[in-house]
Design a protein around this motif. Sequence first.
Motif, PDB file in Angstrom:
ATOM      1  N   GLU A 131       0.668   8.961  -6.332  1.00 36.35           N
ATOM      2  CA  GLU A 131       1.024  10.367  -6.120  1.00 36.35           C
ATOM      3  C   GLU A 131       1.854  10.913  -7.278  1.00 36.35           C
ATOM      4  O   GLU A 131       1.614  12.021  -7.765  1.00 36.35           O
ATOM      5  CB  GLU A 131       1.795  10.503  -4.807  1.00 36.35           C
ATOM      6  CG  GLU A 131       2.188  11.938  -4.483  1.00 36.35           C
ATOM      7  CD  GLU A 131       2.963  12.043  -3.185  1.00 36.35           C
ATOM      8  OE1 GLU A 131       3.373  13.157  -2.830  1.00 36.35           O
ATOM      9  OE2 GLU A 131       3.165  10.993  -2.530  1.00 36.35           O
ATOM     10  N   GLU A 179       0.827  -1.203   0.000  1.00 32.74           N
ATOM     11  CA  GLU A 179       0.000   0.000   0.000  1.00 32.74           C
ATOM     12  C   GLU A 179       0.865   1.259   0.000  1.00 32.74           C
ATOM     13  O   GLU A 179       0.523   2.261  -0.638  1.00 32.74           O
ATOM     14  CB  GLU A 179      -0.929  -0.012   1.210  1.00 32.74           C
ATOM     15  CG  GLU A 179      -2.030  -1.067   1.112  1.00 32.74           C
ATOM     16  CD  GLU A 179      -2.953  -1.053   2.313  1.00 32.74           C
ATOM     17  OE1 GLU A 179      -2.570  -0.428   3.330  1.00 32.74           O
ATOM     18  OE2 GLU A 179      -4.034  -1.661   2.241  1.00 32.74           O
ATOM     19  N   THR A 180       1.998   1.218   0.698  1.00 31.68           N
ATOM     20  CA  THR A 180       2.915   2.359   0.678  1.00 31.68           C
ATOM     21  C   THR A 180       3.459   2.588  -0.725  1.00 31.68           C
ATOM     22  O   THR A 180       3.525   3.725  -1.215  1.00 31.68           O
ATOM     23  CB  THR A 180       4.074   2.119   1.655  1.00 31.68           C
ATOM     24  OG1 THR A 180       3.551   1.931   2.976  1.00 31.68           O
ATOM     25  CG2 THR A 180       5.033   3.297   1.657  1.00 31.68           C
ATOM     26  N   THR A 237      -6.857   2.175  -2.953  1.00 30.24           N
ATOM     27  CA  THR A 237      -6.531   1.093  -2.031  1.00 30.24           C
ATOM     28  C   THR A 237      -6.534  -0.218  -2.801  1.00 30.24           C
ATOM     29  O   THR A 237      -6.936  -0.269  -3.969  1.00 30.24           O
ATOM     30  CB  THR A 237      -7.558   1.014  -0.884  1.00 30.24           C
ATOM     31  OG1 THR A 237      -8.850   0.694  -1.440  1.00 30.24           O
ATOM     32  CG2 THR A 237      -7.638   2.322  -0.128  1.00 30.24           C
ATOM     33  N   LYS A 286      -8.090   8.239  -1.880  1.00 32.66           N
ATOM     34  CA  LYS A 286      -6.888   7.568  -2.348  1.00 32.66           C
ATOM     35  C   LYS A 286      -7.241   6.177  -2.853  1.00 32.66           C
ATOM     36  O   LYS A 286      -8.309   5.636  -2.560  1.00 32.66           O
ATOM     37  CB  LYS A 286      -5.854   7.460  -1.230  1.00 32.66           C
ATOM     38  CG  LYS A 286      -6.294   6.609  -0.047  1.00 32.66           C
ATOM     39  CD  LYS A 286      -5.189   6.523   0.995  1.00 32.66           C
ATOM     40  CE  LYS A 286      -5.600   5.621   2.154  1.00 32.66           C
ATOM     41  NZ  LYS A 286      -4.516   5.500   3.153  1.00 32.66           N
ATOM     42  N   GLU A 317       0.654   4.036  -2.938  1.00 32.90           N
ATOM     43  CA  GLU A 317       0.425   5.463  -2.708  1.00 32.90           C
ATOM     44  C   GLU A 317       1.502   6.308  -3.381  1.00 32.90           C
ATOM     45  O   GLU A 317       1.218   7.383  -3.928  1.00 32.90           O
ATOM     46  CB  GLU A 317       0.390   5.738  -1.203  1.00 32.90           C
ATOM     47  CG  GLU A 317      -0.835   5.161  -0.506  1.00 32.90           C
ATOM     48  CD  GLU A 317      -0.801   5.402   0.994  1.00 32.90           C
ATOM     49  OE1 GLU A 317       0.191   5.997   1.463  1.00 32.90           O
ATOM     50  OE2 GLU A 317      -1.750   4.996   1.686  1.00 32.90           O
ATOM     51  N   GLU A 318       2.730   5.819  -3.365  1.00 27.65           N
ATOM     52  CA  GLU A 318       3.816   6.560  -4.008  1.00 27.65           C
ATOM     53  C   GLU A 318       3.626   6.621  -5.522  1.00 27.65           C
ATOM     54  O   GLU A 318       3.822   7.668  -6.154  1.00 27.65           O
ATOM     55  CB  GLU A 318       5.156   5.899  -3.670  1.00 27.65           C
ATOM     56  CG  GLU A 318       6.358   6.629  -4.243  1.00 27.65           C
ATOM     57  CD  GLU A 318       7.666   5.969  -3.855  1.00 27.65           C
ATOM     58  OE1 GLU A 318       8.712   6.353  -4.412  1.00 27.65           O
ATOM     59  OE2 GLU A 318       7.638   5.060  -3.000  1.00 27.65           O
TER      60      GLU A 318
END
Length: 318
Positions: free
Chosen positions: A45, A37-38, A58, A56, A41-42
């Motif tokens: 973004e 998930e990290t 998921t 966001k 997200e990167e």
Amino acid sequence: MQSLLRRPIGGNDFVFPAIASTGQLKFGESTSRSAFETLLEEVVEKSDVMKGRNGKFTTHCFRRGGAQYRFLWADRKWSLKAVKWWGGWSSNENVGTLMRYLLDELMAYEEGFSDIMMDDRVIDRHETFMGEDETAPLSKADLRKFEEGIFAKIQGLIGTSASAVSGSLITHASATAPPPSTMRTALPPPPPNRAASPESVASSSPPPPRAAPSRIPETKTLDDALKYWEYGSPQKGLNVPLKNWSSLFKTAEYASEAVKHGNIRFFCEEFQDRCGGNHASFEAKFPGLRGKFTMLMKAVQAERKLRGETKSRSRRKQ
């Protein structure tokens, strides 16, 4: 993945290995949900997909979107059973959630009348799903009939052309062929046998790629340390044994792994030089620590300190 491992991917390798803080892959360890998930997200973004929007992405978004795509829109659609398996729905789980994901989406499409005032709407769309429009996609049965018809015509043309050509060739050959005694066959001289020199072969072939130091896998026992030092561990991405690192690589190339490399070297030297490579002697010297890496590391460091092989750091002046 294979280029990083420098070997074919095996059945025990993870498709998504964990990533260390240094950016290197942890071969032999699977990535966690939070780590994925990290990373997600990167990526989102940097792609600006959510620019100007709230919320966001998921993993649930991909679960629902992927199920809809494979069941409804993909060229090769999956069965409901396959979608349930890939979506992680158990066989005995209530299918209500899955039906909302899939069939409710289809029902919303069929029962929507937002385009009823549009001149270019599909005719009779609400009577049948694809409508009665001539531009509707062909079915597999239509394509199969078309294919069979084309092949039948091609085979008929090939048979007719082949018989006509063979007949004309026989007639032409009988009229123009010279007597056997006048026929001569001029063979070209054989090419000179020039064996390629080793120098030319070596210069033409590209040099093999240079190996690079990889991340040292997690070390839990003395046996792990001995294995990594003497043989490496290709299954975990350690293709070059640690004992060869200092001669093959510059220290700066494995700076992030220098502490691990040094600790394993101390263990192996203690085992081989001080204990003669004998497990019984090592066990007598460090009882019960063979499978406890952290405690063994402290014990070996204490032994080296008693022998004066370590340098104490000077304290900073206040």
